[in-house]
Design a protein around this motif. Structure first.
Motif, PDB file in Angstrom:
ATOM      1  N   VAL A   1       0.840  -1.199   0.000  1.00  0.00           N
ATOM      2  CA  VAL A   1       0.000   0.000   0.000  1.00  0.00           C
ATOM      3  C   VAL A   1       0.877   1.252   0.000  1.00  0.00           C
ATOM      4  CG1 VAL A   1      -1.714   1.315   1.316  1.00  0.00           C
ATOM      5  CG2 VAL A   1      -1.835  -1.189   1.259  1.00  0.00           C
ATOM      6  N   ASP A   2       0.501   2.235  -0.810  1.00  0.00           N
ATOM      7  CA  ASP A   2       1.163   3.534  -0.774  1.00  0.00           C
ATOM      8  C   ASP A   2       0.097   4.632  -0.832  1.00  0.00           C
ATOM      9  OD1 ASP A   2       3.302   5.218  -0.521  1.00  0.00           O
ATOM     10  OD2 ASP A   2       4.192   4.789  -2.474  1.00  0.00           O
ATOM     11  N   GLY A   3       0.530   5.862  -0.629  1.00  0.00           N
ATOM     12  CA  GLY A   3      -0.421   6.957  -0.576  1.00  0.00           C
ATOM     13  C   GLY A   3      -0.905   7.394  -1.945  1.00  0.00           C
ATOM     14  N   TRP A   4       0.023   7.643  -2.865  1.00  0.00           N
ATOM     15  CA  TRP A   4      -0.337   8.152  -4.175  1.00  0.00           C
ATOM     16  C   TRP A   4       0.773   7.816  -5.148  1.00  0.00           C
ATOM     17  CZ3 TRP A   4       0.730  11.175   0.115  1.00  0.00           C
ATOM     18  CH2 TRP A   4       1.974  11.813   0.107  1.00  0.00           C
ATOM     19  N   THR A   5       0.506   7.953  -6.422  1.00  0.00           N
ATOM     20  CA  THR A   5       1.536   7.806  -7.443  1.00  0.00           C
ATOM     21  C   THR A   5       1.895   9.180  -7.978  1.00  0.00           C
ATOM     22  OG1 THR A   5      -0.060   7.529  -9.247  1.00  0.00           O
ATOM     23  CG2 THR A   5       0.718   5.534  -8.138  1.00  0.00           C
ATOM     24  N   GLY A   6       3.182   9.356  -8.277  1.00  0.00           N
ATOM     25  CA  GLY A   6       3.620  10.543  -8.992  1.00  0.00           C
ATOM     26  C   GLY A   6       3.732  10.153 -10.451  1.00  0.00           C
ATOM     27  N   LYS A   7       4.968   9.974 -10.871  1.00  0.00           N
ATOM     28  CA  LYS A   7       5.142   9.491 -12.233  1.00  0.00           C
ATOM     29  C   LYS A   7       5.129   7.964 -12.315  1.00  0.00           C
ATOM     30  CE  LYS A   7      10.131  10.368 -11.723  1.00  0.00           C
ATOM     31  NZ  LYS A   7      10.023  11.291 -10.578  1.00  0.00           N
ATOM     32  N   GLY A   8       5.183   7.293 -11.154  1.00  0.00           N
ATOM     33  CA  GLY A   8       5.129   5.824 -11.125  1.00  0.00           C
ATOM     34  C   GLY A   8       6.463   5.178 -10.815  1.00  0.00           C
ATOM     35  N   ALA A   9       7.431   5.953 -10.323  1.00  0.00           N
ATOM     36  CA  ALA A   9       8.768   5.405 -10.070  1.00  0.00           C
ATOM     37  C   ALA A   9       8.732   4.308  -9.005  1.00  0.00           C
ATOM     38  CB  ALA A   9       9.724   6.520  -9.649  1.00  0.00           C
ATOM     39  N   ILE A  10       7.963   4.507  -7.935  1.00  0.00           N
ATOM     40  CA  ILE A  10       7.924   3.500  -6.878  1.00  0.00           C
ATOM     41  C   ILE A  10       7.184   2.254  -7.351  1.00  0.00           C
ATOM     42  CG2 ILE A  10       6.998   3.017  -4.572  1.00  0.00           C
ATOM     43  CD1 ILE A  10       9.579   4.615  -4.595  1.00  0.00           C
ATOM     44  N   THR A  11       6.212   2.412  -8.230  1.00  0.00           N
ATOM     45  CA  THR A  11       5.538   1.244  -8.805  1.00  0.00           C
ATOM     46  C   THR A  11       6.557   0.352  -9.502  1.00  0.00           C
ATOM     47  OG1 THR A  11       3.601   2.639  -9.194  1.00  0.00           O
ATOM     48  CG2 THR A  11       3.644   0.500 -10.287  1.00  0.00           C
ATOM     49  N   ARG A  12       7.394   0.983 -10.318  1.00  0.00           N
ATOM     50  CA  ARG A  12       8.430   0.210 -11.020  1.00  0.00           C
ATOM     51  C   ARG A  12       9.469  -0.330 -10.054  1.00  0.00           C
ATOM     52  NH1 ARG A  12       9.621   3.866 -16.502  1.00  0.00           N
ATOM     53  NH2 ARG A  12       7.634   3.388 -17.540  1.00  0.00           N
ATOM     54  N   GLU A  13       9.848   0.480  -9.080  1.00  0.00           N
ATOM     55  CA  GLU A  13      10.853   0.045  -8.099  1.00  0.00           C
ATOM     56  C   GLU A  13      10.377  -1.196  -7.348  1.00  0.00           C
ATOM     57  OE1 GLU A  13      14.526   0.184  -6.457  1.00  0.00           O
ATOM     58  OE2 GLU A  13      13.818   1.847  -7.689  1.00  0.00           O
ATOM     59  N   LEU A  14       9.102  -1.210  -6.964  1.00  0.00           N
ATOM     60  CA  LEU A  14       8.558  -2.345  -6.225  1.00  0.00           C
ATOM     61  C   LEU A  14       8.623  -3.621  -7.054  1.00  0.00           C
ATOM     62  CD1 LEU A  14       7.097  -3.386  -3.676  1.00  0.00           C
ATOM     63  CD2 LEU A  14       4.932  -2.846  -4.830  1.00  0.00           C
ATOM     64  N   THR A  15       8.199  -3.549  -8.301  1.00  0.00           N
ATOM     65  CA  THR A  15       8.231  -4.733  -9.165  1.00  0.00           C
ATOM     66  C   THR A  15       9.650  -5.246  -9.338  1.00  0.00           C
ATOM     67  OG1 THR A  15       6.222  -4.111 -10.353  1.00  0.00           O
ATOM     68  CG2 THR A  15       7.752  -5.589 -11.488  1.00  0.00           C
ATOM     69  N   GLU A  16      10.581  -4.349  -9.631  1.00  0.00           N
ATOM     70  CA  GLU A  16      11.970  -4.764  -9.845  1.00  0.00           C
ATOM     71  C   GLU A  16      12.573  -5.353  -8.567  1.00  0.00           C
ATOM     72  OE1 GLU A  16      13.936  -1.310 -11.283  1.00  0.00           O
ATOM     73  OE2 GLU A  16      12.809  -1.235 -13.178  1.00  0.00           O
ATOM     74  N   ALA A  17      12.266  -4.735  -7.433  1.00  0.00           N
ATOM     75  CA  ALA A  17      12.834  -5.211  -6.174  1.00  0.00           C
ATOM     76  C   ALA A  17      12.283  -6.581  -5.787  1.00  0.00           C
ATOM     77  CB  ALA A  17      12.541  -4.194  -5.060  1.00  0.00           C
ATOM     78  N   LEU A  18      10.992  -6.797  -5.986  1.00  0.00           N
ATOM     79  CA  LEU A  18      10.399  -8.100  -5.646  1.00  0.00           C
ATOM     80  C   LEU A  18      10.900  -9.188  -6.599  1.00  0.00           C
ATOM     81  CD1 LEU A  18       6.743  -7.068  -4.739  1.00  0.00           C
ATOM     82  CD2 LEU A  18       8.615  -7.636  -3.179  1.00  0.00           C
ATOM     83  N   ASP A  19      11.104  -8.835  -7.867  1.00  0.00           N
ATOM     84  CA  ASP A  19      11.688  -9.807  -8.803  1.00  0.00           C
ATOM     85  C   ASP A  19      13.109 -10.177  -8.378  1.00  0.00           C
ATOM     86  OD1 ASP A  19       9.418  -9.883 -10.328  1.00  0.00           O
ATOM     87  OD2 ASP A  19      10.152  -8.507 -11.880  1.00  0.00           O
ATOM     88  N   ALA A  20      13.890  -9.171  -7.964  1.00  0.00           N
ATOM     89  CA  ALA A  20      15.265  -9.434  -7.526  1.00  0.00           C
ATOM     90  C   ALA A  20      15.282 -10.290  -6.273  1.00  0.00           C
ATOM     91  CB  ALA A  20      15.990  -8.100  -7.267  1.00  0.00           C
ATOM     92  N   TYR A  21      14.395 -10.003  -5.349  1.00  0.00           N
ATOM     93  CA  TYR A  21      14.309 -10.785  -4.105  1.00  0.00           C
ATOM     94  C   TYR A  21      13.987 -12.245  -4.413  1.00  0.00           C
ATOM     95  CZ  TYR A  21      12.393 -12.341   0.390  1.00  0.00           C
ATOM     96  OH  TYR A  21      12.115 -13.043   1.537  1.00  0.00           O
ATOM     97  N   HIS A  22      13.037 -12.463  -5.309  1.00  0.00           N
ATOM     98  CA  HIS A  22      12.673 -13.836  -5.678  1.00  0.00           C
ATOM     99  C   HIS A  22      13.814 -14.537  -6.402  1.00  0.00           C
ATOM    100  CE1 HIS A  22      10.204 -17.236  -6.718  1.00  0.00           C
ATOM    101  NE2 HIS A  22      10.319 -16.998  -8.011  1.00  0.00           N
ATOM    102  N   ALA A  23      14.493 -13.815  -7.288  1.00  0.00           N
ATOM    103  CA  ALA A  23      15.607 -14.412  -8.015  1.00  0.00           C
ATOM    104  C   ALA A  23      16.738 -14.830  -7.089  1.00  0.00           C
ATOM    105  CB  ALA A  23      16.135 -13.427  -9.069  1.00  0.00           C
ATOM    106  N   ALA A  24      16.863 -14.132  -5.953  1.00  0.00           N
ATOM    107  CA  ALA A  24      17.911 -14.448  -4.995  1.00  0.00           C
ATOM    108  C   ALA A  24      17.507 -15.546  -4.021  1.00  0.00           C
ATOM    109  CB  ALA A  24      18.283 -13.187  -4.210  1.00  0.00           C
ATOM    110  N   GLY A  25      16.345 -16.154  -4.239  1.00  0.00           N
ATOM    111  CA  GLY A  25      15.917 -17.263  -3.392  1.00  0.00           C
ATOM    112  C   GLY A  25      14.797 -16.941  -2.449  1.00  0.00           C
ATOM    113  N   GLY A  26      14.286 -15.714  -2.476  1.00  0.00           N
ATOM    114  CA  GLY A  26      13.191 -15.350  -1.588  1.00  0.00           C
ATOM    115  C   GLY A  26      11.849 -15.791  -2.127  1.00  0.00           C
TER     116      GLY A  26
END
Length: 840
Positions: free
Chosen positions: A627-652
């Motif tokens: 959950v987040d408050g609002w979107t600006g240009k969508g940077a955190i949306t992209r950051e979240l997807t990339e970070a969760l993919d990286a976490y899973h790739a590392a065995g999470g």
């Protein structure tokens, strides 16, 4: 009297032997999702039976356990859910407990309780010693036919912690077994809180006094819960009476032998098939997926060979939960299904009306000790029905003795039953709960994303087996109440992290520091600005409430009620608290209480992987809603997807990367309360509207491996804190907007919600037109523009309308900091903030 389909008027053992089961109190009310009636009496939960045991001649035959009686699996799960709800009332905080079920009778019940609670770990005691696993400890059960209980968690560390421990049994007769178990466990891993849960509690006053004395001796809190309490009144000489009764007639033989078939089920090698060696919350999602696949295989076989026939799913001794869930899935699909299991316990069989054990089978144990006897009772439905007996076993029971003369298959098919054996491949306890790795785990970009996070690598102890940092709660950390949010953060309140805004901005733009390594000095608004906040909150409370309710209901409609809210600290935290309040309020919907956490995410550094480990350890990852408050240009949306993919790739674990926001003016998410770029009151201030908690910090000198990202609690700003004023104002508006919520939810669900990232495109146009070096210096929308003025060095503010109420506070801030405000009529957002590029 009819009890769950059993016609039991006056129980035979009461009428003929004088065994009385007296009702005391009922404790669990009906739940909407279970198949049970309202309050349950002792007579509805247990019936008196007999057994030939020199220690105890009577047997309480449960009508809701699925052990001796073929039972609707939904009733069995419903009883476990109700018991879990009673346990939850005894837990003081949101920490998920450890649950221990007693073999053999309560292994499935304990698992149901653990599932209901979202327990961090479920383990059941076992009487099948597994040489590949280490025995942690053990205890004895005085009156049972098979007395020794072993605990073999793999690895042992999953059971070694200070979380509350819930012990689950089908009945408490004297409490001695629980005392012995707690004593042994406390000696190994002391805890301050134990909960003993059972379907029925038949202790006498003397037994209860002994139990209280033991708790005092231990110096720990021990609570007890049950669906109903009562007492058992036994006639004198009962053991001698039962011993003198004729030998029961077992193993009925039909004129025609039934058929026998076999199916080998698919099951992932690294997913526990039950709780014998422990099952973690992080295993639950994979367990459910594997279960559905196995059910599909069984259903296909049944449809091909026994279409339209009712089924009794038989678990084997301690293997209860997986067969129970399989039976439930079959029942939900329309197959008439009952559930029960085999047992080590010899009970007395008597084909008399009013006696619960009308038919019995005795067979050689299929495990290596083939001289041992095992039992099955009833295994029949109504007169004239011919059920298929689906027997679910694991590899140690898949032996020739299972089929040979005198084995389970032999005695069942001799009775005329058609038998289908379903064999599960067993998980090796040495490989459970290990970390999966991939080649990508060694790539530098991935390593940078998990740098300082403590994410486990190949060969390390996996996250679920580690000891995690404690979650922070108010009032010790933050001004929100303890039950509103658990902060997965490290407390850096005593560290000097604030820097001059201009100097800090120079270091960030020069690349010598990351913005998350320090904090800006907290802006303190003047009286005029504070009055503006009060006015904005009063005017927008209903609009905020409608957006909160809309997004919360949208999440429940699409993700179900089994959810965990995880806010992105700190802008997401007030929104997560409000969503939780709406769901819990009972305004316009049945009350629903969900856990709520706040975690750190940092642009270019990703999400806190230690916090993800914590969440995967305590909850099913599939239930996590970010959950987040609002979107600006969508940077955190992209950051979240990339970070969760990286976490899973590392065995999470794999988390759902969908970001849920209150407002989506950037059009970068599909689940939102509104897409209007309107003024959210929590964007007007910094910590004083966000629980007095700072923006999060990721600094290598302060955050070590295995630690959460950090933040500060500004206790000194308590007099200026309006965090709870915001929450209470919006909460007070829930009743006003309740009737608007269904239409608002329907409008979003019926619309095209596919993100088009138009906000990002708009930012790119502004960046090019104004010659800004990077899109990171263009902050679109009311919330982001406010942040520029509060935290960064602003260059100018762009507004779509000169006097729009959405940015009245921004115009005040801009005037206070001598920042020019420029009107741009075709702006995609109501306003944008541009960061000043400083000379290096």
């Amino acid at each position: 009297m009819s009890v769950f389909g059993l016609d039991l008027e006056i129980p035979w053992a009461t009428q003929n032997l004088g065994i009385e089961l007296r009702h005391g109190e009922s404790f669990a009310a009906s739940a909407a999702e279970d198949a049970l009636p309202g309050e349950l009496s002792i007579a509805a939960l247990v019936q008196p039976g007999l057994r030939r045991n020199p220690r105890r001649a009577h047997l309480l035959v449960s009508t809701v356990l699925g052990k001796h009686l073929p039972t609707d699996p939904r009733i069995v799960i419903g009883a476990g859910n109700r018991l879990g709800d009673l346990v939850r009332e005894q837990l003081d905080d949101d920490r998920e407990p450890v649950v221990l079920g007693f073999a053999e009778t309560a292994t499935g019940l304990g698992h149901c309780v653990a599932a209901r609670l979202g327990a961090s770990c479920y383990l059941h005691s076992t009487r099948r010693a597994e040489p590949r696993a280490t025995t942690l400890t053990g205890f004895e059960e005085g009156h049972s036919h098979a007395t020794s209980h072993l605990l073999q968690p793999a690895p042992a560390d999953i059971f070694v912690n200070d979380l509350p421990l819930v012990l689950v049994d089908d009945e408490i007769s004297t409490g001695d077994t629980a005392i012995d178990a707690v004593r042994a466990l406390h000696a190994f891993a002391p805890r301050s809180h134990y909960v003993l849960a059972s379907l029925v509690d038949m202790r006498t006053a003397a037994d209860r006094a002994k139990f209280e004395a033991f708790a005092a001796e231990l110096g720990a809190r021990i609570d007890t819960v049950c669906l109903a309490s009562g007492r058992t009144e036994l006639p004198d000489g009962l053991i001698e009476t039962v011993t003198a009764m004729p030998e029961p007639e077992l193993n009925p033989v039909a004129a025609q032998r039934g058929s026998f078939g076999r199916i080998e089920l698919s099951w992932p090698a690294d997913i526990p098939e039950g709780g014998r060696h422990g099952i973690l919350n992080s295993d639950v999602a994979a367990f459910d997926i594997a279960l559905k696949a196995a059910t599909g295989e069984v259903q296909t076989r049944l449809d091909a060979e026994f279409a339209g026939r009712p089924v009794i799913v038989l678990g084997h001794e301690e293997l209860m939960y997986l067969p129970l869930r399989l039976a439930s899935e079959l029942a939900e699909s329309g197959t008439p299904t009952r559930f029960q299991t085999t047992t080590r316990s010899p009970a007395y069989v008597l084909d008399e009306p009013g006696y619960p054990l009308r038919r019995g089978f005795r067979f050689h144990a299929p495990e290596p000790d083939a001289t041992a006897q095992r039992y099955l009772y009833n295994a029949q439905l109504a007169e004239g029905e011919a059920p298929v007996l689906l027997v679910v076993i694991d590899p140690p029971a898949d032996t020739p003795e299972l089929i040979d003369q005198g084995g389970l298959v032999d005695v069942l098919t001799a009775s005329g039953a058609d038998v289908l054996i379903a064999v599960l491949p067993g998980a090796d306890p040495r490989t459970l709960h290990t970390v999966r790795t991939s080649d990508s785990a060694e790539q530098p970009t991935l390593d940078q994303r998990v740098r300082g996070s403590g994410l486990p690598r190949s060969g390390e102890v996996p996250g679920p087996a580690r000891r995690f940092p404690e979650a922070l709660r108010g009032p010790e950390f933050g001004s929100y109440a303890a039950d509103e949010v658990a902060w997965l953060l490290k407390d850096l309140s005593d560290v000097d992290l604030e820097a001059d805004v201009a100097e800090r901005e120079r270091r960030i733009q020069a690349g010598t520091a990351h913005y998350a390594e320090s904090l800006p000095i907290e802006y303190q608004p003047d009286a005029e600005y504070r009055e503006l906040f009060d006015r904005v909150l009063a005017e927008s409370a209903e609009r905020l409430a409608l957006a909160v309710a809309t997004v919360a209901e949208l999440v429940v409609a699409e993700r179900g009620e089994d959810i965990v809210l995880v806010s992105l600290a700190r802008a997401g935290t007030p929104i997560g608290v409000l969503m939780r309040r709406w769901l819990r309020s009972g305004v316009g919907r049945p009350s629903l209480t969900v856990p709520h956490y706040a975690v750190s995410i940092v642009r270019d550094r990703g999400i806190d992987a230690v916090a993800l480990d914590y969440l995967a350890h305590h909850h099913d990852p599939s239930t996590i809603v970010f959950v987040d408050g609002w979107t600006g240009k969508g940077a955190i949306t992209r950051e979240l997807t990339e970070a969760l993919d990286a976490y899973h790739a590392a065995g999470g674990a794999r988390f759902n990367d969908e970001l849920v926001v209150l407002a989506d003016p950037g059009n970068s998410v599909r689940t939102y309360g509104t897409r209007d770029d309107f003024l959210i009151a929590s964007a007007c201030l910094n910590s004083t509207v966000s629980g007095l908690v700072s923006r999060t910090v990721l600094n290598d000198t302060l955050i070590g491996p295995g630690e959460f990202h950090g933040a500060k609690f500004y206790r000194e700003l308590a007099d200026a804190d309006v965090s709870n004023q915001l929450l209470d104002a919006v909460t007070a508006a829930f009743e006003t907007i309740r009737d608007q919520v269904p239409a608002a939810v329907a409008a979003i669900r019926d619309s095209d919600r596919t993100p088009d990232w138009s906000g990002w495109a708009s930012v790119e146009r502004v960046r090019a037109e104004y010659g800004v070096a990077t899109v990171n210096f263009v902050k679109p929308g009311v919330g982001e523009t406010t942040r520029v003025l509060l935290r960064r060095v602003p260059w100018r503010v762009l507004v779509r309308e000169a006097d729009a109420p959405e940015h009245a506070h921004i115009r005040l801030l801009a005037a206070a900091r001598n920042v020019p405000v420029e009107v741009v009529g075709d702006l995609a957002y109501s306003c944008m903030g541009l960061i000043k590029e400083l000379d290096q």
